[in-house]
Design an enzyme around this catalytic site. Structure first.
Site, PDB file in Angstrom:
ATOM      1  N   ARG A  76      46.590 -18.403  16.504  1.00 39.87           N
ATOM      2  CA  ARG A  76      46.105 -17.128  17.054  1.00 39.87           C
ATOM      3  C   ARG A  76      46.530 -16.928  18.502  1.00 39.87           C
ATOM      4  O   ARG A  76      46.728 -15.798  18.942  1.00 39.87           O
ATOM      5  CB  ARG A  76      44.578 -17.058  16.926  1.00 39.87           C
ATOM      6  N   ILE A 105      42.361  -7.325  19.072  1.00 38.35           N
ATOM      7  CA  ILE A 105      42.508  -8.238  17.946  1.00 38.35           C
ATOM      8  C   ILE A 105      41.095  -8.597  17.516  1.00 38.35           C
ATOM      9  O   ILE A 105      40.256  -8.974  18.333  1.00 38.35           O
ATOM     10  CB  ILE A 105      43.328  -9.492  18.341  1.00 38.35           C
ATOM     11  N   SER A 106      40.785  -8.437  16.239  1.00 42.18           N
ATOM     12  CA  SER A 106      39.417  -8.606  15.748  1.00 42.18           C
ATOM     13  C   SER A 106      38.953 -10.048  15.848  1.00 42.18           C
ATOM     14  O   SER A 106      39.750 -10.994  15.888  1.00 42.18           O
ATOM     15  CB  SER A 106      39.315  -8.140  14.294  1.00 42.18           C
ATOM     16  N   LYS A 107      37.633 -10.224  15.849  1.00 44.47           N
ATOM     17  CA  LYS A 107      37.042 -11.552  15.852  1.00 44.47           C
ATOM     18  C   LYS A 107      37.509 -12.327  14.626  1.00 44.47           C
ATOM     19  O   LYS A 107      37.623 -11.765  13.532  1.00 44.47           O
ATOM     20  CB  LYS A 107      35.514 -11.452  15.819  1.00 44.47           C
TER      21      LYS A 107
END
Length: 288
Positions: free
Chosen positions: A108, A134-136
């Site tokens: 990530r 950017i999502s969790k």
């Protein structure tokens, strides 16, 4: 009434080669026809995934669009913190094993700004520029888990609405035979391309365009997943699902309140589930 097609079966007259005729009657984009083993569930990661960050060249900066040097050494030091992230996701029971394996393989930190690398494996959303995030990891795992739940893997062709920085597209590459990922913001489309290029993932195809209408040239899809929420699920997305396919997307079903929505297409219609509350950026039409 014409019955929708199976998610894995090619429609009549369709070929999976470059420029082949699509289900919509047009021609499929000239993407590489060969789909590698790298994209399947349980497949080994590409050698590029273990390449030190210092050798990746330059990655776009989150706020602006200019390029900034990658952080040297991070790729070698991130395995332990990434493994810890995966353990937390497993303890929460958010996703099946195949999804957790994808999280373990995809780094990530390669998809966030160099100044945010230290937070890359925390369960938090992070800015990627141009008003987007950017999502969790827990939210991404939940949505991918729903997309794959109870279904044979790898999935067939899947459409992603909202490429963002390319992180979820890289995860999908491990779970699907082919990924079409659409982004309406040109700078983010280019950023995703820069992030994914060193990984050499040949079954992910990035498309710059308005995702509210889906991507009929690639339909029918075995799955559709969206990273932006509108007032409801757009009709074109539903129409582009194959029989047996599933859609996972946020939708603002009440003013100011988004919920996660899952839609399964069956031989007789659609089955819809409304799940927990979520918050994603608004779904917008047009390109910028």
């Amino acid at each position: 009434m014409v019955k929708p097609r199976s998610p894995l079966a090619a429609p009549p007259g369709t070929r999976e080669a470059n420029g082949a005729t699509g289900a919509s009657g047009g021609r499929r984009p000239g993407f590489p026809a060969a789909l590698p083993a790298w994209g399947g569930a349980g497949a080994k990661p590409s050698a590029a995934l273990s390449t030190p960050a210092a050798s990746r060249g330059r990655t776009p900066k989150a706020l602006g669009g200019e390029l900034a040097p990658a952080v040297a050494g991070v790729g070698l030091d991130s395995a332990a913190v990434r493994a810890a992230m995966v353990r937390r996701l497993a303890q929460q029971g958010l996703a099946p094993e195949a999804v957790l394996q994808a999280f373990e393989r995809v780094e990530r930190h390669r998809f966030v700004d160099s100044g945010l690398v230290a937070q890359a494996y925390e369960d938090t959303s992070l800015p990627i520029g141009w008003g987007q995030t950017i999502s969790k990891p827990s939210v991404v795992a939940r949505m991918l888990g729903l997309l794959c739940e109870g279904r044979a893997l790898p999935l067939g062709r899947v459409l992603e609405i909202g490429t963002g920085c390319g992180y979820q597209a890289a995860l999908l590459a491990h779970l699907c035979r082919e990924v079409y990922s659409m982004e309406r913001l040109r700078p983010l489309h280019e950023r995703a391309r820069e992030n994914l290029r060193p990984l050499r993932i040949p079954n992910v195809h990035l498309i710059f365009g308005d995702g509210t209408a889906g991507y009929p040239k690639g339909a029918p899809y075995a799955g559709i997943i969206a990273a932006a929420g509108g007032a409801d699920i757009p009709t074109p997305w539903l129409e582009q699902l194959a029989v047996g396919a599933r859609l996972v997307a946020p939708a603002e079903l009440a003013p100011g309140r988004q919920s996660l929505v899952v839609v399964d297409r069956t031989a007789v219609g659609y089955e819809r589930r409304v799940l927990e509350g979520v918050w994603f950026v608004p779904l917008k039409s047009g390109v910028a």
